[in-house]
Design a protein around this motif. Structure first.
Motif, PDB file in Angstrom:
ATOM      1  N   LYS B 106      63.440  71.347  72.795  1.00  0.00           N
ATOM      2  CA  LYS B 106      62.154  70.618  73.163  1.00  0.00           C
ATOM      3  C   LYS B 106      61.959  69.315  73.848  1.00  0.00           C
ATOM      4  O   LYS B 106      62.556  69.769  74.694  1.00  0.00           O
ATOM      5  CB  LYS B 106      61.866  69.669  71.640  1.00  0.00           C
ATOM      6  CG  LYS B 106      61.857  70.781  70.473  1.00  0.00           C
ATOM      7  CD  LYS B 106      62.066  70.070  69.469  1.00  0.00           C
ATOM      8  CE  LYS B 106      63.114  69.270  68.163  1.00  0.00           C
ATOM      9  NZ  LYS B 106      63.202  69.109  67.286  1.00  0.00           N
ATOM     10  N   LEU B 107      61.145  68.159  73.672  1.00  0.00           N
ATOM     11  CA  LEU B 107      61.767  67.302  74.940  1.00  0.00           C
ATOM     12  C   LEU B 107      62.796  66.302  74.980  1.00  0.00           C
ATOM     13  O   LEU B 107      62.361  65.688  75.601  1.00  0.00           O
ATOM     14  CB  LEU B 107      60.054  66.953  74.880  1.00  0.00           C
ATOM     15  CG  LEU B 107      59.017  67.965  74.896  1.00  0.00           C
ATOM     16  CD1 LEU B 107      57.329  66.835  74.841  1.00  0.00           C
ATOM     17  CD2 LEU B 107      58.460  67.476  76.637  1.00  0.00           C
ATOM     18  N   LEU B 132      50.764  66.206  85.030  1.00  0.00           N
ATOM     19  CA  LEU B 132      51.857  66.305  83.245  1.00  0.00           C
ATOM     20  C   LEU B 132      51.863  67.785  82.626  1.00  0.00           C
ATOM     21  O   LEU B 132      51.601  68.322  82.839  1.00  0.00           O
ATOM     22  CB  LEU B 132      50.295  65.857  82.110  1.00  0.00           C
ATOM     23  CG  LEU B 132      50.026  65.642  81.195  1.00  0.00           C
ATOM     24  CD1 LEU B 132      51.178  65.235  79.975  1.00  0.00           C
ATOM     25  CD2 LEU B 132      48.968  66.478  80.408  1.00  0.00           C
ATOM     26  N   SER B 133      53.279  67.348  82.439  1.00  0.00           N
ATOM     27  CA  SER B 133      54.505  68.726  82.341  1.00  0.00           C
ATOM     28  C   SER B 133      55.409  68.143  81.733  1.00  0.00           C
ATOM     29  O   SER B 133      55.960  66.821  81.711  1.00  0.00           O
ATOM     30  CB  SER B 133      54.364  68.773  84.239  1.00  0.00           C
ATOM     31  OG  SER B 133      55.654  68.032  84.579  1.00  0.00           O
ATOM     32  N   GLU B 134      56.572  69.014  81.369  1.00  0.00           N
ATOM     33  CA  GLU B 134      57.633  68.561  80.611  1.00  0.00           C
ATOM     34  C   GLU B 134      58.405  68.092  81.977  1.00  0.00           C
ATOM     35  O   GLU B 134      59.681  67.590  81.489  1.00  0.00           O
ATOM     36  CB  GLU B 134      58.517  70.297  80.405  1.00  0.00           C
ATOM     37  CG  GLU B 134      57.701  70.453  79.359  1.00  0.00           C
ATOM     38  CD  GLU B 134      56.850  71.641  79.739  1.00  0.00           C
ATOM     39  OE1 GLU B 134      55.897  71.613  80.600  1.00  0.00           O
ATOM     40  OE2 GLU B 134      55.693  72.238  78.291  1.00  0.00           O
ATOM     41  N   VAL B 137      57.533  64.351  81.392  1.00  0.00           N
ATOM     42  CA  VAL B 137      57.575  63.703  80.239  1.00  0.00           C
ATOM     43  C   VAL B 137      58.463  63.848  80.016  1.00  0.00           C
ATOM     44  O   VAL B 137      60.047  62.673  79.217  1.00  0.00           O
ATOM     45  CB  VAL B 137      56.983  64.901  79.172  1.00  0.00           C
ATOM     46  CG1 VAL B 137      57.485  64.009  77.790  1.00  0.00           C
ATOM     47  CG2 VAL B 137      55.324  64.540  79.544  1.00  0.00           C
ATOM     48  N   GLU B 169      49.314  56.735  79.606  1.00  0.00           N
ATOM     49  CA  GLU B 169      49.537  57.417  78.235  1.00  0.00           C
ATOM     50  C   GLU B 169      50.255  58.167  78.068  1.00  0.00           C
ATOM     51  O   GLU B 169      51.373  59.242  77.010  1.00  0.00           O
ATOM     52  CB  GLU B 169      48.511  58.263  78.534  1.00  0.00           C
ATOM     53  CG  GLU B 169      47.757  58.515  76.823  1.00  0.00           C
ATOM     54  CD  GLU B 169      46.011  59.382  76.523  1.00  0.00           C
ATOM     55  OE1 GLU B 169      45.973  59.709  77.994  1.00  0.00           O
ATOM     56  OE2 GLU B 169      45.807  59.805  75.820  1.00  0.00           O
ATOM     57  N   ILE B 170      51.111  58.642  78.600  1.00  0.00           N
ATOM     58  CA  ILE B 170      52.413  59.756  78.901  1.00  0.00           C
ATOM     59  C   ILE B 170      53.697  58.928  78.387  1.00  0.00           C
ATOM     60  O   ILE B 170      53.955  58.966  77.450  1.00  0.00           O
ATOM     61  CB  ILE B 170      52.378  60.402  80.095  1.00  0.00           C
ATOM     62  CG1 ILE B 170      51.187  61.394  80.810  1.00  0.00           C
ATOM     63  CG2 ILE B 170      53.693  60.905  80.014  1.00  0.00           C
ATOM     64  CD1 ILE B 170      51.542  61.853  81.927  1.00  0.00           C
ATOM     65  N   GLY B 173      52.935  58.173  74.746  1.00  0.00           N
ATOM     66  CA  GLY B 173      52.872  58.674  73.454  1.00  0.00           C
ATOM     67  C   GLY B 173      54.529  59.267  74.026  1.00  0.00           C
ATOM     68  O   GLY B 173      55.331  59.892  73.228  1.00  0.00           O
ATOM     69  N   ALA B 174      55.621  59.416  75.123  1.00  0.00           N
ATOM     70  CA  ALA B 174      56.489  59.403  75.035  1.00  0.00           C
ATOM     71  C   ALA B 174      57.444  58.048  74.444  1.00  0.00           C
ATOM     72  O   ALA B 174      58.349  58.528  73.209  1.00  0.00           O
ATOM     73  CB  ALA B 174      57.381  58.973  76.254  1.00  0.00           C
ATOM     74  N   ARG B 177      56.844  58.576  70.376  1.00  0.00           N
ATOM     75  CA  ARG B 177      57.903  60.524  69.901  1.00  0.00           C
ATOM     76  C   ARG B 177      58.436  60.542  70.083  1.00  0.00           C
ATOM     77  O   ARG B 177      59.692  60.814  68.849  1.00  0.00           O
ATOM     78  CB  ARG B 177      56.935  61.719  70.140  1.00  0.00           C
ATOM     79  CG  ARG B 177      55.390  61.939  69.788  1.00  0.00           C
ATOM     80  CD  ARG B 177      55.122  62.955  70.554  1.00  0.00           C
ATOM     81  NE  ARG B 177      53.060  62.915  70.150  1.00  0.00           N
ATOM     82  CZ  ARG B 177      53.016  63.637  69.548  1.00  0.00           C
ATOM     83  NH1 ARG B 177      53.517  64.786  68.690  1.00  0.00           N
ATOM     84  NH2 ARG B 177      51.576  64.055  68.894  1.00  0.00           N
TER      85      ARG B 177
END
Lengths: 151, 258
Positions: B106-107, B132-134, B137, B169-170, B173-174, B177
């Motif tokens: 997972k991230l 926007l990618s792993e 993020v 926004e990224i 989000g990080a 979560r």
């Protein structure tokens, strides 16, 4: 749709970032389902056939539907395919089943619908929520004549 | 000690992410222990700090990709100079999302890989790709008790202007979560043409849109800074000129993340 609703719809549309994070949430669910698929794929063909029958019976009993399309994990089999599959098994030919590709998607549901879907899914097994949504959309699109009705 | 994490990013290429993260790592390492991490498969930070451009062969299976997949960064960290280490990258980092999916990672995978070394450094400086990618993020999702921060790079262009809210926004989000203590350290201007007439408008717009986020220091790109990728840091006669704008930036960064 009114302009106001169009704007609302647009606002509700998830951004790429939200879709990215959501895809990881869905991956977790899907991984669980895939693991289950793998285990079941390792079963003997006989067991697999029995499972198919069970699911078909349950499906028809529970929902009292004439619809003969049913979903077992990632295999979508209709009666025609199933007949061919069983016929092949019966005459000793190598049996193959059509596998439909699954795609990940995310969308917003109206709260009352989401609650009902979750309630129904909570009584079933993993993957049942997807089955329910797919069945509902399939029936609607068949009714609209967008896709062909399964026999 | 626990490392402070600083991630350089923006969803637009050519904004000096690699150069800025490389120089920042170098300057911080003069007094403290730094681990630089290259999360961009182009490997520019790797080349910048090592002087090595044949990255696919030289760092074959010795990169951040393997560190993440094996859940431990330690075997893949290389020493650049005293106080400065690097976790390199090469083009194979492109396979990361697929490999993570296969392994069910997972991230928080980078977080897990870095856990064994979090106490070994004062700073972890991470370069990210413009997407926007792993690879973008995961650094932002990596938590540190000492704090984790994002530096948003901005080159003064309209493309970058519109990339800022996407990157923020990224970050949001990080933070939501994985990394509740993630903060934006600031927006760093790195101007290609410092005489361009739209620069002033851009500065005003950024200050209006993101109050107090813009770093006072503005990086004005210079040939001598660009030549660091050729000449390196050691024995470079124009080093002072090359680092001119970065010295005040690093000072400002340290104050902001204190």
């Amino acid at each position: 749709m009114s302009d106001k609703n169009k704007i609302k719809e647009r606002l509700k549309k998830p951004s790429a970032t939200q879709a990215f994070f959501n895809s990881y949430d869905q991956d977790i669910v899907n991984n669980n389902e895939t693991n289950k698929d793998e285990v079941e794929d390792n079963n003997e063909n006989v067991n697999e056939t029995e499972n198919i029958v069970d699911v078909e019976v349950n499906h028809n009993n529970d929902n009292n539907q004439d619809d003969v399309t049913y979903v077992i994990d990632d295999n979508v089999v209709n009666v025609g395919d199933d007949d061919d599959y069983l016929r092949s098994l019966a005459v000793g030919k190598k049996a193959t089943r059509k596998k439909n590709k699954k795609v990940f998607t995310s969308f917003y549901m109206e709260p009352d619908l989401a609650r009902e879907v979750d309630k129904i899914a909570s009584r079933g097994a993993k993957g049942d929520k997807s089955k329910l949504i797919n069945t509902a959309i399939r029936k609607l699109l068949e009714e609209y004549g967008v896709i062909e009705r399964n026999n | 000690m626990t490392a402070k994490i600083v991630t350089f990013g923006i969803s637009k290429g050519g904004c000096s992410k690699s150069t800025s993260s490389g120089i920042t790592s170098y300057l911080l390492s003069k007094e403290e222990k730094v681990l630089a991490i290259d999360m961009d498969g182009q490997g520019n930070l790797t080349s910048f700090l090592t002087g090595e451009y044949d990255i696919c062969n030289v760092f074959e299976e010795k990169t951040v990709l393997e560190a993440i997949l094996n859940g431990d960064a330690r075997p893949y960290i290389i020493k650049i100079k005293e106080n400065l280490d690097l976790l390199p990258a090469n083009d194979f980092l492109a396979t990361l999302p697929r490999r993570m999916f296969e392994k069910g990672l997972k991230l928080d995978a980078l977080q897990k890989a870095l856990k064994p070394v979090m106490e070994d450094y004062d700073w972890i400086i991470i370069d990210t790709p413009p997407a926007l990618s792993e690879q973008t993020v995961m650094p932002l999702s990596t938590h540190s008790e000492a704090g984790s921060y994002a530096v948003v790079m901005f080159d003064g262009s309209m493309f970058a202007y519109y990339a800022i809210p996407k990157f923020l926004e990224i970050v949001a989000g990080a933070r939501e979560r994985y990394n509740p203590t993630l903060n934006v350290a600031g927006i760093l201007f790195s101007l290609i043409d410092s005489r361009a007439k739209e620069n002033e408008i851009m500065e005003e717009s950024i200050e209006e849109d993101y109050p107090d986020l813009k770093f006072s220091t503005i990086i004005r790109r210079k040939a001598s800074t660009r030549r660091l990728a050729i000449s390196g840091f050691d024995g470079n006669p124009e080093l002072k000129t090359a680092l001119e704008h970065y010295i005040p930036f690093v000072k400002e960064l340290k104050e902001r993340v204190r």
